[in-house]
Design a protein around this motif. Structure first.
Motif, PDB file in Angstrom:
ATOM      1  N   MET A   1      26.879  41.042  42.662  1.00 13.79           N
ATOM      2  CA  MET A   1      28.326  40.938  42.900  1.00 13.79           C
ATOM      3  C   MET A   1      29.009  42.009  42.067  1.00 13.79           C
ATOM      4  SD  MET A   1      29.969  37.408  41.742  1.00 13.79           S
ATOM      5  CE  MET A   1      31.465  37.113  42.617  1.00 13.79           C
ATOM      6  N   ALA A   4      34.296  45.408  42.386  1.00 12.56           N
ATOM      7  CA  ALA A   4      35.190  46.164  43.256  1.00 12.56           C
ATOM      8  C   ALA A   4      36.425  45.360  43.610  1.00 12.56           C
ATOM      9  CB  ALA A   4      34.448  46.567  44.527  1.00 12.56           C
ATOM     10  N   VAL A   6      38.845  44.446  41.709  1.00 15.61           N
ATOM     11  CA  VAL A   6      39.522  43.844  40.566  1.00 15.61           C
ATOM     12  C   VAL A   6      39.607  44.890  39.462  1.00 15.61           C
ATOM     13  CG1 VAL A   6      39.499  41.990  38.870  1.00 15.61           C
ATOM     14  CG2 VAL A   6      38.580  41.598  41.136  1.00 15.61           C
ATOM     15  N   ARG A   7      40.798  45.188  39.033  1.00 16.65           N
ATOM     16  CA  ARG A   7      40.958  46.139  37.936  1.00 16.65           C
ATOM     17  C   ARG A   7      41.663  45.448  36.793  1.00 16.65           C
ATOM     18  NH1 ARG A   7      44.709  49.746  40.765  1.00 16.65           N
ATOM     19  NH2 ARG A   7      45.226  50.320  38.640  1.00 16.65           N
ATOM     20  N   PHE A   8      41.211  45.711  35.603  1.00 18.62           N
ATOM     21  CA  PHE A   8      41.830  45.097  34.443  1.00 18.62           C
ATOM     22  C   PHE A   8      42.418  46.169  33.544  1.00 18.62           C
ATOM     23  CE2 PHE A   8      38.201  42.221  35.412  1.00 18.62           C
ATOM     24  CZ  PHE A   8      38.982  41.213  35.949  1.00 18.62           C
ATOM     25  N   ASP A   9      43.509  45.842  32.889  1.00 23.80           N
ATOM     26  CA  ASP A   9      44.020  46.768  31.881  1.00 23.80           C
ATOM     27  C   ASP A   9      43.327  46.443  30.563  1.00 23.80           C
ATOM     28  OD1 ASP A   9      45.353  44.378  32.117  1.00 23.80           O
ATOM     29  OD2 ASP A   9      47.222  45.131  31.287  1.00 23.80           O
TER      30      ASP A   9
ATOM     31  N   GLY B  72      46.605  41.899  41.711  1.00 23.92           N
ATOM     32  CA  GLY B  72      45.245  41.998  41.193  1.00 23.92           C
ATOM     33  C   GLY B  72      45.116  43.013  40.076  1.00 23.92           C
ATOM     34  N   ALA B  73      45.871  44.087  40.181  1.00 24.80           N
ATOM     35  CA  ALA B  73      45.738  45.160  39.198  1.00 24.80           C
ATOM     36  C   ALA B  73      46.275  44.749  37.832  1.00 24.80           C
ATOM     37  CB  ALA B  73      46.478  46.398  39.682  1.00 24.80           C
ATOM     38  N   GLN B  75      45.935  41.716  36.471  1.00 25.74           N
ATOM     39  CA  GLN B  75      45.246  40.562  35.922  1.00 25.74           C
ATOM     40  C   GLN B  75      44.717  40.828  34.524  1.00 25.74           C
ATOM     41  OE1 GLN B  75      42.185  40.146  38.764  1.00 25.74           O
ATOM     42  NE2 GLN B  75      43.273  38.619  39.985  1.00 25.74           N
ATOM     43  N   SER B  76      44.571  39.748  33.762  1.00 25.34           N
ATOM     44  CA  SER B  76      43.842  39.814  32.506  1.00 25.34           C
ATOM     45  C   SER B  76      42.378  39.517  32.803  1.00 25.34           C
ATOM     46  CB  SER B  76      44.368  38.766  31.529  1.00 25.34           C
ATOM     47  OG  SER B  76      45.734  38.955  31.306  1.00 25.34           O
ATOM     48  N   PRO B  77      41.472  40.056  31.995  1.00 26.45           N
ATOM     49  CA  PRO B  77      40.048  39.763  32.217  1.00 26.45           C
ATOM     50  C   PRO B  77      39.687  38.381  31.687  1.00 26.45           C
ATOM     51  CG  PRO B  77      40.287  41.297  30.398  1.00 26.45           C
ATOM     52  CD  PRO B  77      41.677  41.023  30.913  1.00 26.45           C
ATOM     53  N   LEU B  78      40.313  37.358  32.285  1.00 28.25           N
ATOM     54  CA  LEU B  78      40.134  35.978  31.839  1.00 28.25           C
ATOM     55  C   LEU B  78      39.884  35.072  33.034  1.00 28.25           C
ATOM     56  CD1 LEU B  78      43.204  35.729  29.397  1.00 28.25           C
ATOM     57  CD2 LEU B  78      40.805  35.979  28.728  1.00 28.25           C
ATOM     58  N   GLU B 105      30.398  39.097  34.263  1.00 24.11           N
ATOM     59  CA  GLU B 105      31.577  39.797  34.764  1.00 24.11           C
ATOM     60  C   GLU B 105      32.466  40.303  33.635  1.00 24.11           C
ATOM     61  OE1 GLU B 105      32.524  40.149  38.054  1.00 24.11           O
ATOM     62  OE2 GLU B 105      30.681  39.227  38.822  1.00 24.11           O
ATOM     63  N   ALA B 134      42.012  36.099  36.180  1.00 18.76           N
ATOM     64  CA  ALA B 134      41.408  36.503  37.447  1.00 18.76           C
ATOM     65  C   ALA B 134      41.201  35.307  38.365  1.00 18.76           C
ATOM     66  CB  ALA B 134      40.075  37.196  37.177  1.00 18.76           C
ATOM     67  N   ARG B 319      31.969  31.970  40.855  1.00 19.06           N
ATOM     68  CA  ARG B 319      31.744  33.057  41.811  1.00 19.06           C
ATOM     69  C   ARG B 319      32.721  32.958  42.980  1.00 19.06           C
ATOM     70  NH1 ARG B 319      26.047  32.777  40.242  1.00 19.06           N
ATOM     71  NH2 ARG B 319      25.928  34.527  38.777  1.00 19.06           N
ATOM     72  N   LEU B 322      36.226  34.154  41.997  1.00 16.61           N
ATOM     73  CA  LEU B 322      36.298  35.612  41.856  1.00 16.61           C
ATOM     74  C   LEU B 322      36.248  36.279  43.230  1.00 16.61           C
ATOM     75  CD1 LEU B 322      34.040  36.112  38.709  1.00 16.61           C
ATOM     76  CD2 LEU B 322      36.535  36.298  38.854  1.00 16.61           C
ATOM     77  N   ASP B 323      35.433  35.738  44.130  1.00 11.84           N
ATOM     78  CA  ASP B 323      35.388  36.256  45.500  1.00 11.84           C
ATOM     79  C   ASP B 323      36.763  36.137  46.161  1.00 11.84           C
ATOM     80  OD1 ASP B 323      32.839  37.160  45.646  1.00 11.84           O
ATOM     81  OD2 ASP B 323      32.041  35.479  46.803  1.00 11.84           O
ATOM     82  N   GLY B 325      39.601  36.054  44.711  1.00 12.26           N
ATOM     83  CA  GLY B 325      40.510  36.994  44.059  1.00 12.26           C
ATOM     84  C   GLY B 325      40.319  38.416  44.559  1.00 12.26           C
ATOM     85  N   ARG B 326      39.101  38.720  44.975  1.00  9.50           N
ATOM     86  CA  ARG B 326      38.823  40.064  45.486  1.00  9.50           C
ATOM     87  C   ARG B 326      39.125  40.179  46.964  1.00  9.50           C
ATOM     88  NH1 ARG B 326      33.492  39.669  41.827  1.00  9.50           N
ATOM     89  NH2 ARG B 326      34.427  40.557  39.968  1.00  9.50           N
TER      90      ARG B 326
END
Lengths: 353, 353
Positions: A1, A4, A6-9, B72-73, B75-78, B105, B134, B319, B322-323, B325-326
């Motif tokens: 997986m 792609a 998902v972009r994070f700051d 999406g851009a 988002q926090s990586p959480l 991830e 996310a 999973r 996250l799917d 979200g993408r």
């Protein structure tokens, strides 16, 4: 997986620097013979800087008295909580304590695991620096000197809960009176008339385990009883270690009549070994655990154990780290909360007494 | 303890809007007769908007087809993980599964508890909207329609794990085959020759508990055995409920020879009740649990139980969210993973057989 879409700051921008700081950064870059961007990478905990350069830049930052201004204002409303190993009821007690304080303070708790290593990896450090929590609580884990410098440089306070190793003197920590707990457990057994008392420890690298075993030795010494090295076993803190040590100890020709285990999970393993050998608890064998997890009340017979106030310890660690973040100097940065013996049904006088 | 000295950037700025979106916001504000700032407050999940205004604005946002662009851009990586109740080994299995995916991830897991309520409070929703994870995984909790609209409007996907209630049709969820588990547990007991089989359920508001009891009924029905309402008890999923139901059931003049409990903790309580009454497991009483927590292997005798793949369920939920979200449309948004019977030493033919 893949990631792609998902972009994070991920990286914190350098906004919010005071002019004084910017001047310091330039001076450090010049003294270190690197670009300002490299200094910025070190501050941001990026891994694409060689260890030698990182160390040189960090030394110079300290010499120049660099401290990021306004760091507190850019924090996220998060508390980071890292375990060296998740998965036991022990960890759940700690989580509950941190959650109690986080709820009051309206902070989110970010949970992670250092995957069995006592020192978390650099990936984890980078992620924590990027999310800028109000504080970090390390459970049975320790930061390297390099990692400590990165957190300190970014104004992120940290506290170690139940320190496993030998902490540097300036690391704030919350623990429990492990030595006193070992003393109380063993004295209880001596008081019941036991003379052949075994102990099962945790890993010898963990200071909490060493302290419990030393408390055991002290109780025997005070009672004038010899310490038999053949009755001291070490393992990890899992059920299986208690089972394995139990099978060995209970197979001895002069087997112990009582065992003090390093934690409640080991005691469960010892129960299983006793069951297989047809030994009754407490008639044939007395058992004392350590921790007082919920399961200690539920097993048969309910376990006599040393209560470690895990939830209260976690609350204290969360409060301490927030205090440090607010610049409040606590009276002491090292606290040990008291353990206490909880007597249930797994201990009795030795057989034939 | 006050928050003095710590400031957080709690509210997400409105940066990153497309011109089309801004035009939509203005149109919605005009149609609703409120200011653009009020529309923004609704989108940000702020509580200082009346419920009536919030509902009107949300309806208009839907009508105007508003969907935040580029969400999406930012988002926090959480990943947010919320339990209605933390504190059991059950929750730890779920946490481990979510952590497994989060580590792959490189996402932080934010843990929270809805303090016993099945629907999280508005404070929690505001905090989640502010941190822009996310995805959100709800364990035994459900969002209200209003809360769902807030998350959807902000482009934050969510998944319910082990749904407790009747979910709206469009809510993605991961569960286990609870009915099949109840069927397998009871068939095992019938196969051993038991005829008086009791069941202890969880709260009747939880669909997973109802499904297990219905599986029990089905197994009895297929075997041509009557369902005796006096042998069906309900409680919560704690040790104490199993103990209380056990004391009642085992005091019946025509007491059951076997009990299927709603989870492993209840089985532990039942063990205690049997011990107090001098009944041996499995000679006098057979017991089957549900979940297969680690403790099921460790108690005496080791517990026969229905394994619920909690860690795998949590991985699947992480999973799936996250799917979503993408923007990947999964084949199905509702999945039940298989349960399976694990036979250990707590079950045997009934006494006298």
């Amino acid at each position: 997986m893949s990631g792609a879409g998902v972009r994070f700051d991920g990286e914190a921008p350098a906004a919010g620097e005071e002019p004084q700081s910017t001047a310091t950064l330039a001076a450090v870059a010049e003294a270190a013979g690197v670009s300002a961007s490299t200094v910025s990478k070190v501050l941001n905990g990026r891994s694409d800087v060689s260890p030698a350069t990182r160390a040189r830049v960090q030394d110079l930052l300290r010499e120049h008295g660099y401290r990021r201004r306004g760091g507190g204002a850019r924090q996220s409303p998060l508390l980071d909580l890292v375990f060296h190993e998740l998965g036991s009821a022990w960890a759940m007690e700690v989580i509950r304590g941190v959650e109690n304080v986080a709820r009051e303070e309206r902070l989110g708790v970010v949970l992670s695991e250092s995957a069995g290593r006592l020192t978390p990896g650099q990936t984890w450090v980078e992620d924590v620096l990027a999310r800028r929590p109000a504080g970090v609580i390390l459970v049975l884990s320790d930061l390297s000197a390099d990692q400590r410098a990165q957190f300190t440089g970014r104004g992120i306070p940290f506290v170690v809960l139940d320190p496993a190793g030998d902490l540097a003197e300036d690391v704030p920590s919350i623990g429990a009176t492990n030595w006193q707990g070992g003393l109380a457990a063993t004295r209880h057994l001596v008081g019941l008339g036991h003379r052949r008392i075994a102990v099962v420890g945790g890993p010898p690298t963990m200071m909490c385990s060493r302290a419990r075993i030393d408390g055991y030795r002290a109780a025997l010494g005070v009672a004038g009883l010899p310490v038999d090295p053949g009755l001291i076993r070490e393992g990890d803190f899992h059920h299986e270690a208690g089972y394995a040590a139990g099978r060995e100890l209970l197979a001895l020709s002069d087997r112990p009549t009582a065992v003090f285990t390093g934690n409640d999970l080991q005691a469960l393993g010892l129960y299983e070994a006793a069951r297989e050998l047809g030994l009754r608890i407490p008639e044939d064998l007395s058992v004392v655990g350590f921790d007082d997890l919920p399961v200690a009340r539920w097993i048969g017979p309910p376990l006599t154990t040393v209560r470690q106030p895990l939830t209260e310890m976690a609350e204290a660690a969360a409060r301490l780290v927030l205090d440090l973040g607010r610049g409040n100097a606590p009276v002491t940065r090292r606290v040990e909360l008291a353990t206490s013996l909880v007597t249930r049904s797994s201990t009795a006088p030795p057989p034939g007494s």
